[in-house]
Structure formats: C-alpha cells, structure tokens
Design an enzyme around this catalytic site. Structure first.
Site, PDB file in Angstrom:
ATOM      1  N   LYS A 110       0.737  -1.151  -0.053  1.00 65.39           N
ATOM      2  CA  LYS A 110      -0.040  -0.066  -0.057  1.00 65.39           C
ATOM      3  C   LYS A 110       0.815   1.238   0.054  1.00 65.39           C
ATOM      4  O   LYS A 110       0.616   2.325  -0.605  1.00 65.39           O
ATOM      5  CB  LYS A 110      -1.015  -0.101   1.295  1.00 65.39           C
ATOM      6  CG  LYS A 110      -2.006  -0.895   1.055  1.00 65.39           C
ATOM      7  CD  LYS A 110      -3.141  -0.503   1.575  1.00 65.39           C
ATOM      8  CE  LYS A 110      -4.535  -1.546   1.237  1.00 65.39           C
ATOM      9  NZ  LYS A 110      -5.402  -1.539   2.186  1.00 65.39           N
ATOM     10  N   LYS A 192      -3.770 -11.154  -6.709  1.00 63.16           N
ATOM     11  CA  LYS A 192      -4.949 -11.391  -6.076  1.00 63.16           C
ATOM     12  C   LYS A 192      -6.021 -10.544  -6.776  1.00 63.16           C
ATOM     13  O   LYS A 192      -5.712  -9.390  -6.858  1.00 63.16           O
ATOM     14  CB  LYS A 192      -4.563 -11.090  -4.861  1.00 63.16           C
ATOM     15  CG  LYS A 192      -5.870 -11.280  -3.759  1.00 63.16           C
ATOM     16  CD  LYS A 192      -5.507 -10.988  -2.265  1.00 63.16           C
ATOM     17  CE  LYS A 192      -5.495  -9.391  -2.479  1.00 63.16           C
ATOM     18  NZ  LYS A 192      -5.553  -8.506  -1.230  1.00 63.16           N
ATOM     19  N   LYS A 195     -10.009  -5.093  -4.412  1.00 66.61           N
ATOM     20  CA  LYS A 195     -10.885  -3.975  -4.592  1.00 66.61           C
ATOM     21  C   LYS A 195     -10.007  -2.852  -5.236  1.00 66.61           C
ATOM     22  O   LYS A 195     -10.595  -1.775  -5.754  1.00 66.61           O
ATOM     23  CB  LYS A 195     -11.523  -3.863  -3.250  1.00 66.61           C
ATOM     24  CG  LYS A 195     -12.803  -4.537  -3.017  1.00 66.61           C
ATOM     25  CD  LYS A 195     -13.450  -3.951  -1.797  1.00 66.61           C
ATOM     26  CE  LYS A 195     -12.814  -4.492  -0.565  1.00 66.61           C
ATOM     27  NZ  LYS A 195     -13.570  -4.305   0.812  1.00 66.61           N
TER      28      LYS A 195
HETATM   29  P1  TYM Z   1     -10.848  -6.794   3.056  1.00 70.94           P
HETATM   30  O1  TYM Z   1     -12.003  -5.882   3.294  1.00 70.94           O
HETATM   31  O2  TYM Z   1      -9.762  -6.685   2.259  1.00 70.94           O
HETATM   32  O3  TYM Z   1     -11.418  -8.222   2.415  1.00 70.94           O
HETATM   33  C1  TYM Z   1     -12.317  -8.956   3.287  1.00 70.94           C
HETATM   34  C2  TYM Z   1     -12.196 -10.466   3.515  1.00 70.94           C
HETATM   35  O4  TYM Z   1     -12.160 -10.922   2.094  1.00 70.94           O
HETATM   36  C3  TYM Z   1     -10.885 -11.575   1.916  1.00 70.94           C
HETATM   37  N1  TYM Z   1     -10.544 -11.606   0.557  1.00 70.94           N
HETATM   38  C4  TYM Z   1     -10.244 -12.554  -0.143  1.00 70.94           C
HETATM   39  N2  TYM Z   1     -10.354 -13.762  -0.084  1.00 70.94           N
HETATM   40  C5  TYM Z   1      -9.886 -14.644  -1.204  1.00 70.94           C
HETATM   41  N3  TYM Z   1      -9.531 -14.138  -2.348  1.00 70.94           N
HETATM   42  C6  TYM Z   1      -9.331 -12.825  -2.540  1.00 70.94           C
HETATM   43  N4  TYM Z   1      -8.963 -12.301  -3.827  1.00 70.94           N
HETATM   44  C7  TYM Z   1      -9.915 -11.914  -1.312  1.00 70.94           C
HETATM   45  N5  TYM Z   1      -9.938 -10.662  -1.390  1.00 70.94           N
HETATM   46  C8  TYM Z   1     -10.293 -10.430   0.069  1.00 70.94           C
HETATM   47  C9  TYM Z   1     -10.010 -11.023   2.976  1.00 70.94           C
HETATM   48  O5  TYM Z   1      -8.944 -11.814   3.124  1.00 70.94           O
HETATM   49  C10 TYM Z   1     -10.817 -10.885   4.316  1.00 70.94           C
HETATM   50  O6  TYM Z   1     -11.127 -11.907   4.911  1.00 70.94           O
HETATM   51  N6  TYM Z   1      -7.897  -6.179   7.171  1.00 70.94           N
HETATM   52  C11 TYM Z   1      -9.144  -6.742   6.743  1.00 70.94           C
HETATM   53  C12 TYM Z   1     -10.389  -6.297   7.458  1.00 70.94           C
HETATM   54  C13 TYM Z   1     -10.528  -6.499   8.969  1.00 70.94           C
HETATM   55  C14 TYM Z   1     -10.370  -7.710   9.556  1.00 70.94           C
HETATM   56  C15 TYM Z   1     -10.255  -7.200  10.988  1.00 70.94           C
HETATM   57  C16 TYM Z   1     -10.540  -9.053   9.144  1.00 70.94           C
HETATM   58  C17 TYM Z   1     -10.201  -5.493   9.937  1.00 70.94           C
HETATM   59  N7  TYM Z   1      -9.822  -6.038  11.160  1.00 70.94           N
HETATM   60  C18 TYM Z   1     -10.321  -8.327  11.890  1.00 70.94           C
HETATM   61  C19 TYM Z   1     -10.709  -9.931  10.336  1.00 70.94           C
HETATM   62  C20 TYM Z   1     -10.548  -9.582  11.540  1.00 70.94           C
HETATM   63  C21 TYM Z   1      -9.561  -6.381   5.144  1.00 70.94           C
HETATM   64  O7  TYM Z   1      -8.917  -5.545   4.854  1.00 70.94           O
HETATM   65  O8  TYM Z   1     -10.280  -7.244   4.499  1.00 70.94           O
END
Ligand code: TYM
Length: 324
Positions: A110, A192, A195
């Site tokens: 990032k 990957k 978003k």
């Molecule tokens: P975020 O918003 O990027 O994504 C949400 C969840 O989706 C999963 N994910 C994927 N899984 C498989 N293939 C992909 N291409 C893919 N893209 C996204 C992510 O692994 C995630 O589980 N930091 C986290 C949000 C967060 C969080 C937490 C999660 C904040 N605090 C505490 C668990 C526990 C995030 O940015 O997710």
C-alpha cells in the site's frame, strides 16, 4: 465457539471476498456465536471522501445481509461505533515492535500504491486489526489468505500481553479455506483479485451482462484443455476454483465435464452459473436498499451487543495495565 471477522467498506463486495471470507461466515453463523463488522477505521488509512463514506458503510452492511448474513444469527456492527477498538489499539501499540509492522506485506504494497499519502495509520493497521480481534476473546477468525500475516501478529501480541500482564486474551486461530482462500484477478491470474483494482474484479452484484462480459474476457492460458494446474494454467485454474466453489462440484468432476470442450464453452457455462447463483443476492440488495431504517436498526442492535463484550475486556485490560 466465538467467531469474528471484518470487511472494509471500500467499494462493492467481489467474488474473492465472498468465496474467501463471507461464504465461510454464512456457514459459521449456523453454529457459532458470530460477530462480523465493517472496518470503517481501517478504510480511512487510504483517502476516502467524507461525503460518500457513510453511504459506503451502509452499502457494505446491505451487501453483507444480501449475500447471506442473517442478523438473527450473527452480530453485525460498525467498528468505529465501538470506541474500545481504538482504545485497545493504542495500548497494544505500546507492545508492538516497529520492525514487525514495517515488514508487513500489505504495508509495503500500500505504501507503494499510495506513495503520496503514506500515513502512520497504514503502518499501524495490523495493530488495530489485532485490537478488533482480541477485544472479543474469539476462538477463530475466518479470512482469506492475504490476512494471514495480520493474524500471526495478533497471536504474537496476545501471547506477549498475557505473558507480561497475566492471562487476559484468548489466542485466536485463523480459519482459511483449503481452496478459495486466494481468488485471483480475472485479468492477471498471478495477482490477487483486489478491490483496489476494480477492473480486475467480478463483483457479487454485477448485472448479468457484465458478469458474462467479464468471464468471457477473463485472461486464460495457452493450450486448450480445461485442467487444473496452478503453475502452467493459472487462469483456467482460477476459473475452475470459482466454478467449483460456487457450483459445489469438485474440480476433478469439472475437468471430466469439460474434457472435450474448449475455453469458450467452459467460460459460457461458468458465466451462466454465476448469473443464476448471484441473482438472489442482487434481488435482495435491491430490496434492502429501500429499507435503510431496517438496516440501521440491525447495526444499532449489533453495536450494543458488541460493545457489551468489548467493555468487559477493556475493563480487565485497563486493570492489568495499571490504568485508573
Ligand atoms: P478486506 O475488506 O480486504 O477483505 C475482506 C475479506 O475478504 C478476503 N479476501 C479474499 N479472499 C480470497 N480471495 C481474494 N481475492 C480476497 N480478497 C479479499 C480477505 O482476506 C478478508 O478476509 N484487514 C481486513 C479487514 C479487517 C479484519 C479485522 C478481518 C479489519 N479488522 C479483524 C478479520 C479480523 C481487510 O482489509 O479485509
């Protein structure tokens, strides 16, 4: 068994997040005590428009329910509405070695992507994530593979805190799918689906014609056969993974089904499947968008329940650390 996970309100949900995370959440809500939240504070580590942001947060809540979270079976809330997240984040910061944060892959990526606005929040992101999890004394955190490093840090901090101040936190385990924990970009199957690059994503609520267009133009590999091989055929392997998880068929079954077929037939079949399976989600989202009050009530109920648990942990943490 207590379960927690979160998602950032940064744009619409894509099929990667759905398969890697949300589809697991849907299963877990049937048996566990589940908390799912919208990580709005994490989203602020990259530029957001304050005028649109409340709408984005609400849209994420709508999409989670439309995709199958049942507010009667799980707690859904907004991170920033439970102030204990930021309080615990600060306290955990005092235990976190700077070097650990600097070597985090997401931070490195990032800070390259947002060169002009590398803020301390981006660096401290995983500490807030650890606070999110440890506040609720959870057993498991269902996530995609990209969150693995953050979960490792969470475990390290929990153990470190417990060692220094006495047993306070449950040490949680990540829960990742064997296949589907990392869905790849439709345009570049070595990367990957993310978003932050919307043009590479298939969104869960895309219109049927868009789904068809995106799948038919997904990058595939040289050769003709529909065979799972991550090394030699990353494009087809990614599409096979999506087909298998959405259509609930094993990959070998699919290889057999498409044995004498070409890429075009396979992609058309996948597009038809996705259009069919995602239609109910799209309908539900439309319906929920006109029921804003109902969705806000769910979030308010969620806030109260989440805060109740978070406050109990914070009381203990404050006492252990010698705060008044
Ligand atoms: P975020 O918003 O990027 O994504 C949400 C969840 O989706 C999963 N994910 C994927 N899984 C498989 N293939 C992909 N291409 C893919 N893209 C996204 C992510 O692994 C995630 O589980 N930091 C986290 C949000 C967060 C969080 C937490 C999660 C904040 N605090 C505490 C668990 C526990 C995030 O940015 O997710």
């Amino acid at each position: 068994m207590r379960i927690l996970s979160g998602i950032q309100p940064t744009g619409s949900m894509h099929i990667g997040s759905y398969i890697g995370a949300v589809s697991q959440w849907k299963k877990l809500q049937e048996t566990g005590e589940c908390l799912f939240f919208i990580a709005d504070l994490h989203a602020l580590t990259v530029p957001q428009d304050p005028k649109n942001f409340p709408g984005q947060v609400l849209q994420t809540a709508v999409e989670l329910i439309a995709a199958g979270l049942d507010p009667e079976k799980c707690i859904i809330f907004i991170q920033s509405e439970v102030k204990e997240h930021t309080e615990l984040c600060w306290l955990l910061n005092t235990l976190t070695p700077l070097g650990e944060l600097e070597r985090m892959t997401q931070y490195k990526d990032k800070s390259k992507q947002f060169k002009d606005s590398i803020n301390a929040g981006l660096l401290n992101y995983p500490v807030l994530q650890a606070a999110d999890i440890l506040l609720y004394q959870v057993d498991s955190v269902p996530v995609g593979e990209d969150q693995k490093q953050h979960l490792e840090l969470t475990k390290t901090l929990a153990k470190k805190f417990n060692q220094k101040y006495g047993k306070t936190f449950n040490v949680p385990e990540p829960l990742m799918l064997e296949t589907g924990a990392k869905i790849m970009s439709l345009q570049n199957p070595k990367k990957k689906m993310s978003k932050s690059q919307p043009e590479t994503c298939l969104f869960l609520f895309d219109e049927p014609e868009i789904i068809k267009k995106k799948i038919m133009s997904a990058v595939t590999d040289t050769g003709k056969s529909i065979k799972y091989n991550l090394e030699k055929k990353p494009g087809i392997s990614n599409l096979l993974t999506i087909y298998s998880l959405v259509g609930q068929k094993s990959i070998s079954e699919l290889e057999k089904k498409f044995k004498n077929k070409g890429y075009g037939d396979f992609k058309k079949s996948l597009a038809d499947l996705l259009i069919l399976k995602l239609e109910p989600f799209r309908q539900k989202k439309k319906e929920l968008l006109s029921r804003e009050v109902y969705v806000k009530e769910i979030l308010e109920r969620g806030r109260k329940k989440a805060q109740f648990i978070a406050q109990a942990t914070m009381q203990d943490v404050r006492k252990k650390m010698g705060l008044a």
